[in-house]
Write an enzyme that holds these catalytic residues in place. Structure first.
Site, PDB file in Angstrom:
ATOM      1  N   ASP A 132     -47.637  12.754  19.233  1.00 44.13           N
ATOM      2  CA  ASP A 132     -47.274  12.115  17.963  1.00 44.13           C
ATOM      3  C   ASP A 132     -46.261  10.988  18.164  1.00 44.13           C
ATOM      4  O   ASP A 132     -45.492  10.980  19.137  1.00 44.13           O
ATOM      5  CB  ASP A 132     -46.644  13.144  17.016  1.00 44.13           C
ATOM      6  CG  ASP A 132     -47.644  14.125  16.447  1.00 44.13           C
ATOM      7  OD1 ASP A 132     -48.805  14.104  16.891  1.00 44.13           O
ATOM      8  OD2 ASP A 132     -47.256  14.928  15.578  1.00 44.13           O
ATOM      9  N   HIS A 298     -44.799  14.804  21.912  1.00 42.24           N
ATOM     10  CA  HIS A 298     -44.453  13.491  21.376  1.00 42.24           C
ATOM     11  C   HIS A 298     -44.318  12.479  22.511  1.00 42.24           C
ATOM     12  O   HIS A 298     -43.945  12.844  23.634  1.00 42.24           O
ATOM     13  CB  HIS A 298     -43.147  13.563  20.575  1.00 42.24           C
ATOM     14  CG  HIS A 298     -43.263  14.411  19.344  1.00 42.24           C
ATOM     15  ND1 HIS A 298     -43.253  15.800  19.393  1.00 42.24           N
ATOM     16  CD2 HIS A 298     -43.405  14.079  18.023  1.00 42.24           C
ATOM     17  CE1 HIS A 298     -43.386  16.282  18.157  1.00 42.24           C
ATOM     18  NE2 HIS A 298     -43.483  15.261  17.312  1.00 42.24           N
TER      19      HIS A 298
END
Length: 328
Positions: A132, A298
């Site tokens: 992400d 992430h």
């Protein structure tokens, strides 16, 4: 008597002469035959060498042509890697789910996650590595390099606001596509107060934010690019989405949460050992309900240890029998 003996000697001498002449004739024939055969063999050997040289030359020219035409033509056997690379280098076409051999239907995975049931009927073990908030100028590149070394594909949930920050980030988005990864939409602003005022999802604000992000990606990847795979900032499970869910359905979106994570969202500065341990613990917590893993990670610049730990995470999941696929 003398004449008889003389006659016998003459006959014997004549017979020897005939034998000698016949022997010489046979020797001459044999020598001639061997000479002819040797000449023929030399010619045959010459022809073999000549043919071999021709074949080697043709193979060399074929390899040179293959290199000139690019990686996509290195083999006549079609595979996703080659097909995707050829298409993307020619026009950055994002491979559709139907044509992507590495991709699974995101809607199926959405249903599994919403039902908390991660068991497959075929018993296969599938892991979806997801990242992400990227692309970032430093960490995303490291992650892409590790994935390439392992011939592993992942799903990147991209922030449109990060894509438009720099040319480097735009190029990284292109690289994701060229390497055969899946692109998901993580929205544009990632602002909870805008998207979920009072912790209740605002459908209009949310859809506008997703469209804005996709338009940024279209500006880089071309107008033909589209993705209906999204991840809500903070995750679907975190908010009241009663008003949003039917709107997502109407717009054809599949939203993807996660069931395992490395913990890089829980705090910055976690060590590689802490991230790997957290991932192992979250897999263990599934207690066997674990045919499908959706791993949350992430790729912002603040998550450098995520990039550093990725190889260990891939190795660990492989040791458990997982194969890696993407979501489209």
């Amino acid at each position: 008597m003398k004449n008889l003996k003389k006659s016998i000697r003459k006959k014997r001498s004549k017979k020897r002469n005939i034998i000698i002449k016949n022997s010489i004739a046979i020797i001459v024939l044999v020598v001639t035959f061997l000479a002819i055969k040797a000449l023929y063999n030399d010619k045959e050997a010459t022809d073999v060498i000549a043919n071999k040289n021709i074949i080697e030359k043709e193979e060399s020219e074929s390899r040179e042509n293959s290199n000139t035409n690019g990686d996509a033509e290195e083999s006549n056997i079609p595979n996703k890697e080659n097909v995707n690379t050829a298409t993307n280098r020619q026009g950055l076409v994002y491979t559709s789910y139907e044509n992507d051999l590495y991709a699974d239907n995101a809607k199926d995975i959405e249903c599994m996650l919403s039902k908390w049931n991660y068991l497959r009927e075929d018993g296969k073990k599938i892991a979806y590595l997801t990242f992400d908030d990227g692309p970032s100028t430093e960490v995303t590149q490291q992650i892409l390099e590790t994935l390439k070394v392992n011939n592993t594909k992942a799903t990147f949930f991209v922030l449109g606001s990060n894509v438009e920050k720099s040319d480097t980030q735009k190029e990284l988005l292109k690289e994701m596509v060229m390497e055969g990864h899946a692109i998901g939409n993580h929205g544009y602003c990632h602002d909870y107060s805008v998207l979920y005022p009072g912790r209740v999802a605002d459908p209009t604000a949310f859809i506008n934010d997703m469209k804005k992000s996709e338009n940024v990606m279209k500006s880089v990847l071309g107008e033909d690019f589209s993705t209906n795979v999204i991840r809500l900032p903070g995750g679907h499970m975190s908010w009241n989405t009663k008003a949003l869910d039917p709107v997502l359905e109407q717009n054809g979106y599949s939203y993807i949460d996660w069931n395992t994570l490395n913990g890089d969202a829980e705090s910055n500065g976690r060590t590689v050992e802490q991230l790997v341990s957290r991932l192992k613990g979250s897999v263990s917590d599934l207690a066997g309900n674990d045919d499908v893993l959706v791993v949350l990670m992430h790729d912002t610049n603040a998550k450098e240890t995520t990039a550093q730990s990725l190889q260990q995470i891939i190795d660990y999941l492989k040791s458990l029998g997982y194969e890696f696929r993407t979501l489209k």
